[in-house]
Design an enzyme around this catalytic site. Sequence first.
Site, PDB file in Angstrom:
ATOM      1  N   LYS A  92      26.236  32.073  39.995  1.00 12.05           N
ATOM      2  CA  LYS A  92      27.297  32.941  40.530  1.00 12.05           C
ATOM      3  C   LYS A  92      27.612  34.064  39.535  1.00 12.05           C
ATOM      4  O   LYS A  92      27.860  35.204  39.924  1.00 12.05           O
ATOM      5  CB  LYS A  92      28.558  32.124  40.812  1.00 12.05           C
TER       6      LYS A  92
ATOM      7  N   GLU B 207      26.197  42.343  41.267  1.00 14.08           N
ATOM      8  CA  GLU B 207      27.191  42.996  42.140  1.00 14.08           C
ATOM      9  C   GLU B 207      27.860  44.182  41.432  1.00 14.08           C
ATOM     10  O   GLU B 207      28.058  45.237  42.036  1.00 14.08           O
ATOM     11  CB  GLU B 207      28.210  41.931  42.536  1.00 14.08           C
TER      12      GLU B 207
END
Lengths: 296, 296, 296, 296
Positions: free
Chosen positions: C167, C174
Amino acid sequence: MVQMGLVGLGKMGFNMRERLRAAGHEVVGYDRNAEVSDTTSLEDLVSKLAAPRIVWVMVPAGEPTRETVVAFSNLLGEGDILIDGGNSKFTDDKINAELLAAKGVGYLDVGVSGGVWGKENGYGLMVGGSAADVERAMPIFDALRPEGPREEGFSHAGSVGAGHYAKMVHNGIEYGLMQAFAEGFELLEASKAVDDVPAVIKGWQRGTVVRSWLLDLLVRALDEDPELDDLEGYVEDSGEGRWTLEEAINNAVPAPVISAALFARFASRQEHSAAMRAVAALRQQFGGHAVKKAGG
Amino acid sequence: MVQMGLVGLGKMGFNMRERLRAAGHEVVGYDRNAEVSDTTSLEDLVSKLAAPRIVWVMVPAGEPTRETVVAFSNLLGEGDILIDGGNSKFTDDKINAELLAAKGVGYLDVGVSGGVWGKENGYGLMVGGSAADVERAMPIFDALRPEGPREEGFSHAGSVGAGHYAKMVHNGIEYGLMQAFAEGFELLEASKAVDDVPAVIKGWQRGTVVRSWLLDLLVRALDEDPELDDLEGYVEDSGEGRWTLEEAINNAVPAPVISAALFARFASRQEHSAAMRAVAALRQQFGGHAVKKAGG
Amino acid sequence: MVQMGLVGLGKMGFNMRERLRAAGHEVVGYDRNAEVSDTTSLEDLVSKLAAPRIVWVMVPAGEPTRETVVAFSNLLGEGDILIDGGNSKFTDDKINAELLAAKGVGYLDVGVSGGVWGKENGYGLMVGGSAADVERAMPIFDALRPEGPREEGFSHAGSVGAGHYAKMVHNGIEYGLMQAFAEGFELLEASKAVDDVPAVIKGWQRGTVVRSWLLDLLVRALDEDPELDDLEGYVEDSGEGRWTLEEAINNAVPAPVISAALFARFASRQEHSAAMRAVAALRQQFGGHAVKKAGG
Amino acid sequence: MVQMGLVGLGKMGFNMRERLRAAGHEVVGYDRNAEVSDTTSLEDLVSKLAAPRIVWVMVPAGEPTRETVVAFSNLLGEGDILIDGGNSKFTDDKINAELLAAKGVGYLDVGVSGGVWGKENGYGLMVGGSAADVERAMPIFDALRPEGPREEGFSHAGSVGAGHYAKMVHNGIEYGLMQAFAEGFELLEASKAVDDVPAVIKGWQRGTVVRSWLLDLLVRALDEDPELDDLEGYVEDSGEGRWTLEEAINNAVPAPVISAALFARFASRQEHSAAMRAVAALRQQFGGHAVKKAGG
């Protein structure tokens, strides 16, 4: 249904002809490669089209496109439209448009995105030129663009040059996106913190913030070659990244990500760059740090 | 004149002993290499020093320094001072200081800059610790630092850890400076816009804004090897650059130049990095772009 | 259908409870906010679950998560499983897992992506822990993840910590993706080279290489506010970007894009940074360049 | 001793006239500002010089320089030499040289570094042009350059344009050096890890690897304003940084440090940039993250 000429039947042009014909348009294609060409010359191509004509040029940016435009400036006439769908620099468009305008020929510049997948998925289109010319070419654009609402795969970006400008920025962004995924991939590989890097990346395809077509392509590449070690880490650049950065400079826009992505490509093509030899030399000078001797 | 111990007689420590002795100090040096050592063991070294003692540790950062400090925590006593002059991480200092404080031993952390030139030019010193301990060690610092006003080659940066912190930032800056010169050198080389790159760089040594010791060293390197092609562009990093960047992150300080310099070193040690193989793979996936096959 | 506890009913946890219940699972939720809580205390929550229990913790990373884990280490027992679905640092996971293992409690760390859209679209999940624990929690994961093949929205990334690591890297990527789009947006805005920036960006949603969920969100934002001038350009960062960069440093992985994206956020929160005051001061010193006086 | 004209008596030209006269040369200066001018017009200036003449132009780059060169192309003649000592772009030099060559007038382009300190310290000079023209102007260069060996403060970099190219790269490097110091300064300020930031930086002036003229100037600035808070962090850029980056792009040279330094200046002049508003908007879209409303 429209009739049109299409010059340049390489990877992109060939597929576009397929998609246009599948949509019912009549496409007369020309390529120097006679095997794929429908006609023997630009003259012949023009003769096969009823006026007012639309000719789409899909040849490499720079000299080849320029030469083709010049050739058509002597073949097309009042009311015809020439479309440059190649990856031309936006500054070329005004020059081309003026040359053609002198003969009464309209000009549209179209940024075309989607690569080899466009034949099936449709191509994202960004168009520069007059509203009237765009309107006339719309059946072509509608055939090339993806299914779905027109405005989600097509834009009339502005006057001449705006289409290629939009495509340039699109590609600059693309450089940044690719490098972001690449850095993440390398960190997963290097850290050995996850057991199965391709599985983790595949698991990002749905629900996550990073889901995207580029991610899907990365998954596809990893399916074929899970550590991507069939490839060298040698990456070309084709102009748009450089031009985006030039434009960022011209407009005083900070572009650290796009420049980093471009420089990573430059560096990927270097071995023992002068810069890093200089850093090694400096470390040796002040610290007596061990260095690697060339050819050692 | 003071008496002191000096542990670690490598490139730095050996030269420092020379400089300290030249200034009239009595230095008992220890090194695992008996050929350069004045004594046979740390115990023996301590026995040769009259209390209260000053011992300067000049061994590699990390485990070697830590082990040496632990050893001295059992050999030194009330009123003695241990100085860590290595390139230790500032976070080690508090740990070392506490261990020694339990035995009544003072602790100073000293960042030492100047490399192999320090013997002749003197060393730039940044010191962390108590004012009293700094005061006691001042004759040593005065011998090691360059000629000229003390405050231009020496600073008492703050309490324990501040010396190594200041040195860490110094080295982070150094990374950036070196990379800036390196990029300029590469552009001059690549552009072929000037006839004689080394002559241009040599001509920057006086009067210009970029004049600096690193520039002088670059000139020296170019005198020996005008295109720096005896070296590989493979550059190690030794910790301080990484720590500077970590601290920038911890303090939310943008550090684009220092990070770029560090990453350029990382990249200089890679061939066909995973990241650039990923970018190559993505380009192949969407565009059918030609790629270089590994081993091809 | 499974029974489970869910601690933390904020933006994420609240929505997840809805999605889990919609899938038929029995969820006992706890939140300090009594209005949304199903139970009055962690003790009460545990008492409402039949052993062996599964409890999902969805509270802020760091202290709040740590405290919750410690509390459960005294409430759960042999055969129970605790899942940390927050944005915890991967280094916390081993500590949590060991604490719980001493009580016979299993531990899974889950990176959850998808934001406020996850309730409807499903959440991308990256899981760390033992295969047996993952298997037991699979009905929960299947309810939370998006429709479609499990492996496209879920991965069992590896042992404890691997889920949060995955993550973390996801979020690092991101950051880079967002900054790439942001730079392109700014260039389109600044250059005025296209007539209608939002229309151009909307036109990238289909067929192009940059099509992605983040692009869709940018289109959505531009639909609401075409120049994005209702917002300040002030951007927080929440940890994962910093940790990704730290890990890049630790693994000697060049991360110029991710670092640039992080630094852009740092800089967005500064006014008259010390660095740029220093550059201004230097220019004034050597060139007598005009500078802006503070408060001038 | 030579006789020469000098056009442009601003900060740089005025000081240069002083230094040239102090060296015994006869300087006829012209400036639009009559108070500092020795003559009333370019025509008058030319009339006061005996052929073959040397005229040094020291006016702002771009239009002002171009206009001055054009004016002199109608005033000078066979055997005269015009020197452009401004910060002109190297691409201007060929144009200027060709215009003047048509009149038999020689042309030298000179990059001049050293700022307001040059009057006293001498100026670093980088010269482009023919060996014969350089030879004729050497007495002027010898007067302007610093004491010491000629080759350490002067270079004949190559043919026309090479002088300004060398200066451009010099300034690109300078951008990087300044930003490196600036980042280090900010980290010292932000971390509060040292007690007295100016003292630490002052202590770097002797013996360290980072010792340099820019460091000396930073110390000077900190002497006057220890936290540099009399200044805004607003930094102009004057062309050479942009051109260096353009040339890096043209030559496929990675320039991450120079670009980062340039972008930091761009960003220093922005408030709520479009890019960061876009990132804020994206975070709000997917995460419901709190954002700052403009004017809020």
